[in-house]
Design a protein around this motif. Structure first.
Motif, mmCIF file in Angstrom:
data_model
loop_
_atom_site.group_PDB
_atom_site.id
_atom_site.type_symbol
_atom_site.label_atom_id
_atom_site.label_comp_id
_atom_site.label_asym_id
_atom_site.label_seq_id
_atom_site.Cartn_x
_atom_site.Cartn_y
_atom_site.Cartn_z
ATOM 1 N N ASP A 57 -24.488 65.521 62.221
ATOM 2 C CA ASP A 57 -23.237 66.343 62.623
ATOM 3 C C ASP A 57 -23.572 67.852 62.031
ATOM 4 N N VAL A 58 -22.685 68.830 62.905
ATOM 5 C CA VAL A 58 -22.792 70.107 62.413
ATOM 6 C C VAL A 58 -21.480 70.746 63.109
ATOM 7 N N THR A 59 -20.593 71.219 62.052
ATOM 8 C CA THR A 59 -19.322 71.831 62.531
ATOM 9 C C THR A 59 -19.152 73.307 61.474
ATOM 10 N N GLU A 60 -18.887 74.344 62.200
ATOM 11 C CA GLU A 60 -18.253 75.216 61.340
ATOM 12 C C GLU A 60 -16.792 75.624 61.519
ATOM 13 N N MET A 61 -16.434 76.309 60.571
ATOM 14 C CA MET A 61 -14.913 76.782 60.569
ATOM 15 C C MET A 61 -14.620 77.903 59.849
ATOM 16 N N THR A 62 -13.471 78.766 60.088
ATOM 17 C CA THR A 62 -13.148 80.141 59.380
ATOM 18 C C THR A 62 -12.563 79.412 57.952
ATOM 19 N N LEU A 63 -12.961 80.155 56.923
ATOM 20 C CA LEU A 63 -12.458 79.787 55.649
ATOM 21 C C LEU A 63 -11.772 80.791 54.914
ATOM 22 N N PRO A 64 -10.581 81.092 54.986
ATOM 23 C CA PRO A 64 -9.969 82.110 54.209
ATOM 24 C C PRO A 64 -10.003 82.040 52.700
ATOM 25 N N TRP A 65 -10.442 82.978 52.138
ATOM 26 C CA TRP A 65 -10.850 82.812 50.596
ATOM 27 C C TRP A 65 -9.660 83.864 49.840
ATOM 28 N N LYS A 66 -9.036 83.105 48.650
ATOM 29 C CA LYS A 66 -8.196 83.884 47.932
ATOM 30 C C LYS A 66 -8.877 84.353 46.677
ATOM 31 N N GLY A 67 -9.834 83.626 46.114
ATOM 32 C CA GLY A 67 -10.549 83.485 44.789
ATOM 33 C C GLY A 67 -11.543 84.625 44.715
#
Length: 170
Positions: free
Chosen positions: A78-88
């Motif tokens: 399985d291979v999936t990618e997503m946008t990850l908003p990062w606060k830290g």
């Protein structure tokens, strides 16, 4: 061509079939929903990865890249990618141990928008198919700065992922 900035790998002890990508200074415990792709879920506090192992050890390689890394799904289930908003300011991969010697740190420039690609194999084997206490379940996490784009599933062949994708919305 994108440049690899950092690679770290190790074994993580996990519980409840999940490990996380988070900033320990900005933790926000929000339940993950894996029904879209059966592998990866973005939460308010980072991301969660669904495993076949309920309680035990898995192998994880975490990579930080300067841009989009090459994609080769051939050896993964399985291979999936997503946008990850990062606060830290920090990014770490955590199992269930919650101690500094059990996480995999990733070097990032700070808050911003990132893309997270997760590749998993031996997900259907989980803890029932361990060989002499060596984990068989393996994951590759690749993170890089990128604009926000829709999630993409490049490959989805595990039975575990299929079960999660087929669950009705709650």
């Amino acid at each position: 061509m994108a440049q690899l900035i950092q690679r770290d790998n190790g074994e993580l002890f996990i519980e409840h079939n999940v490990f996380t990508v988070l900033d320990p200074d900005v933790m926000d415990d929000v339940p993950a929903e894996f029904d879209e792709n059966g592998l990866l879920a973005v939460t308010n506090g980072g991301a969660a990865v669904l495993c076949g192992t309920h309680t035990g050890t898995i192998e994880v390689t975490a990579e930080a890249w300067g841009g989009s890394p090459p994609l080769d799904p051939s050896s993964w289930q399985d291979v999936t990618e997503m946008t990850l908003p990062w606060k830290g300011q920090r990014m770490e991969v955590w199992g269930a141990g919650y101690t500094p010697d059990e996480e995999l740190p990733l070097t990032i420039p700070g808050p911003g928008i990132y893309r997270l690609r997760v590749c998993g194999r031996h997900r259907d084997d989980g803890e029932d198919h361990r060989i002499a206490d060596i984990p068989v379940e393996q994951y590759l996490l690749q993170i890089w700065p990128a604009p926000s784009t829709p999630p993409v599933t490049h490959k989805a062949t595990s039975a575990l992922g299929a079960r999660w994708r087929s669950q009705p919305d709650t």
